[in-house]
Design a protein around this motif. Sequence first.
Motif, PDB file in Angstrom:
ATOM      1  N   UNK A 130     -10.111   8.591  11.165  1.00  0.00           N
ATOM      2  CA  UNK A 130      -9.932   7.353  10.314  1.00  0.00           C
ATOM      3  C   UNK A 130     -11.228   6.935   9.799  1.00  0.00           C
ATOM      4  N   UNK A 131     -11.144   6.025   8.800  1.00  0.00           N
ATOM      5  CA  UNK A 131     -12.378   5.509   8.238  1.00  0.00           C
ATOM      6  C   UNK A 131     -12.109   3.949   8.455  1.00  0.00           C
ATOM      7  N   UNK A 132     -13.384   3.309   7.852  1.00  0.00           N
ATOM      8  CA  UNK A 132     -13.219   1.850   8.172  1.00  0.00           C
ATOM      9  C   UNK A 132     -12.867   1.532   6.784  1.00  0.00           C
ATOM     10  N   UNK A 133     -12.052   0.567   6.486  1.00  0.00           N
ATOM     11  CA  UNK A 133     -11.452   0.092   5.336  1.00  0.00           C
ATOM     12  C   UNK A 133     -11.721  -1.641   5.100  1.00  0.00           C
ATOM     13  N   UNK A 134     -12.520  -1.934   4.263  1.00  0.00           N
ATOM     14  CA  UNK A 134     -12.857  -3.354   4.225  1.00  0.00           C
ATOM     15  C   UNK A 134     -11.982  -3.934   3.097  1.00  0.00           C
ATOM     16  N   UNK A 135     -11.154  -5.164   3.614  1.00  0.00           N
ATOM     17  CA  UNK A 135     -10.107  -5.913   2.507  1.00  0.00           C
ATOM     18  C   UNK A 135     -10.854  -7.314   2.233  1.00  0.00           C
ATOM     19  N   UNK A 136     -11.050  -7.602   1.091  1.00  0.00           N
ATOM     20  CA  UNK A 136     -11.377  -8.877   0.496  1.00  0.00           C
ATOM     21  C   UNK A 136     -10.126  -9.623   0.464  1.00  0.00           C
ATOM     22  N   UNK A 137     -10.328 -10.868   0.229  1.00  0.00           N
ATOM     23  CA  UNK A 137      -9.130 -11.446   0.058  1.00  0.00           C
ATOM     24  C   UNK A 137      -8.148 -11.154  -0.921  1.00  0.00           C
ATOM     25  N   UNK A 138      -6.933 -10.872  -0.801  1.00  0.00           N
ATOM     26  CA  UNK A 138      -5.945 -10.374  -1.450  1.00  0.00           C
ATOM     27  C   UNK A 138      -5.986  -8.897  -1.717  1.00  0.00           C
ATOM     28  N   UNK A 139      -6.825  -8.084  -1.087  1.00  0.00           N
ATOM     29  CA  UNK A 139      -6.960  -6.656  -1.255  1.00  0.00           C
ATOM     30  C   UNK A 139      -6.052  -6.034  -0.507  1.00  0.00           C
ATOM     31  N   UNK A 140      -5.402  -4.890  -0.632  1.00  0.00           N
ATOM     32  CA  UNK A 140      -4.382  -4.113  -0.090  1.00  0.00           C
ATOM     33  C   UNK A 140      -4.999  -2.783   0.037  1.00  0.00           C
ATOM     34  N   UNK A 141      -4.371  -1.840   1.390  1.00  0.00           N
ATOM     35  CA  UNK A 141      -4.518  -0.821   1.428  1.00  0.00           C
ATOM     36  C   UNK A 141      -3.552  -0.321   2.265  1.00  0.00           C
ATOM     37  N   UNK A 142      -3.055   0.821   2.516  1.00  0.00           N
ATOM     38  CA  UNK A 142      -1.959   1.563   3.097  1.00  0.00           C
ATOM     39  C   UNK A 142      -2.035   2.574   3.734  1.00  0.00           C
ATOM     40  N   UNK A 143      -1.184   3.216   4.413  1.00  0.00           N
ATOM     41  CA  UNK A 143      -1.076   4.304   5.194  1.00  0.00           C
ATOM     42  C   UNK A 143       0.440   5.140   5.280  1.00  0.00           C
ATOM     43  N   UNK A 144       0.244   6.427   5.315  1.00  0.00           N
ATOM     44  CA  UNK A 144       1.401   7.220   5.167  1.00  0.00           C
ATOM     45  C   UNK A 144       2.065   7.569   6.456  1.00  0.00           C
ATOM     46  N   UNK A 145       3.476   7.486   6.608  1.00  0.00           N
ATOM     47  CA  UNK A 145       4.098   7.885   7.633  1.00  0.00           C
ATOM     48  C   UNK A 145       4.926   9.516   6.903  1.00  0.00           C
ATOM     49  N   UNK A 146       4.610  10.654   7.801  1.00  0.00           N
ATOM     50  CA  UNK A 146       5.389  11.973   7.296  1.00  0.00           C
ATOM     51  C   UNK A 146       6.669  11.784   8.121  1.00  0.00           C
ATOM     52  N   UNK A 147       7.612  11.978   7.259  1.00  0.00           N
ATOM     53  CA  UNK A 147       9.006  12.133   7.649  1.00  0.00           C
ATOM     54  C   UNK A 147       9.698  13.549   7.571  1.00  0.00           C
ATOM     55  N   UNK A 148      10.740  13.977   8.249  1.00  0.00           N
ATOM     56  CA  UNK A 148      11.382  15.176   8.249  1.00  0.00           C
ATOM     57  C   UNK A 148      12.691  14.963   8.291  1.00  0.00           C
ATOM     58  N   UNK A 149      13.427  14.687   6.902  1.00  0.00           N
ATOM     59  CA  UNK A 149      14.789  14.234   6.924  1.00  0.00           C
ATOM     60  C   UNK A 149      15.704  15.457   7.189  1.00  0.00           C
ATOM     61  N   UNK A 150      16.848  15.099   7.814  1.00  0.00           N
ATOM     62  CA  UNK A 150      17.859  16.040   7.574  1.00  0.00           C
ATOM     63  C   UNK A 150      19.095  15.561   7.037  1.00  0.00           C
ATOM     64  N   UNK A 151      20.167  16.655   7.009  1.00  0.00           N
ATOM     65  CA  UNK A 151      21.400  16.327   6.282  1.00  0.00           C
ATOM     66  C   UNK A 151      22.274  15.265   7.189  1.00  0.00           C
ATOM     67  N   UNK A 152      22.946  14.512   6.416  1.00  0.00           N
ATOM     68  CA  UNK A 152      23.973  13.550   6.952  1.00  0.00           C
ATOM     69  C   UNK A 152      24.760  14.221   7.886  1.00  0.00           C
ATOM     70  N   UNK A 153      25.169  15.369   7.842  1.00  0.00           N
ATOM     71  CA  UNK A 153      26.152  16.428   8.684  1.00  0.00           C
ATOM     72  C   UNK A 153      25.503  16.773  10.041  1.00  0.00           C
ATOM     73  N   UNK A 154      24.155  16.555  10.109  1.00  0.00           N
ATOM     74  CA  UNK A 154      23.509  16.867  11.304  1.00  0.00           C
ATOM     75  C   UNK A 154      24.237  16.146  12.623  1.00  0.00           C
ATOM     76  N   UNK A 155      24.428  16.848  13.628  1.00  0.00           N
ATOM     77  CA  UNK A 155      24.887  16.065  14.840  1.00  0.00           C
ATOM     78  C   UNK A 155      24.055  14.983  15.170  1.00  0.00           C
TER      79      UNK A 155
END
Length: 179
Positions: A105-130
Amino acid sequence: MKTKMTAVALAAIVAAGTAVAAVPASAATAKAAPRCHTADLKAGFATGGDATPEMGRPGKQTQAFIWFTNKSNHTCTLSGFAGVDMVGAQRTDGTWSLVRSSKRPTKITLGRGDTTDFSVNLLPVARSTPQKKKFVPAKFLVTPPNETKHFTLKWPFGGQILKQDGATHPGTYLNPVGQ
């Protein structure tokens, strides 16, 4: 009293022929911005174009992005990983607390109204998966780093994820804030 003694000591040094710049201790130490608290922030899923995860491509890892915006009247910092618990739509899903990536991680400084984000890695599967092999997200409980209160975000993307809530290296995990 302390100011008088400092002035006398400074006068003695100047009289000895040495120039010195006196800086009060309070001015020498810049005040660091406090960390952002849950009440300072608002949160949500990034939903525009490239930010939308490709949930319809089974077996291909994709990413969802969660943002934090500083809604307070002061500057604040975020550092580390958010806490993310996915709550499932199927009665067999329960709650899945996501593991962290190995990224630093790094330190993020947010002024008033500033935005940051982070990601979530996902591993999708088919609808037919049990049913017992898939997790169907309904909502995410997102806690900013070093906080205990969370945001409840409704999962807007549909799809299902390979259920690996007990795995040591799952295909679904989160990255630090700012990455």
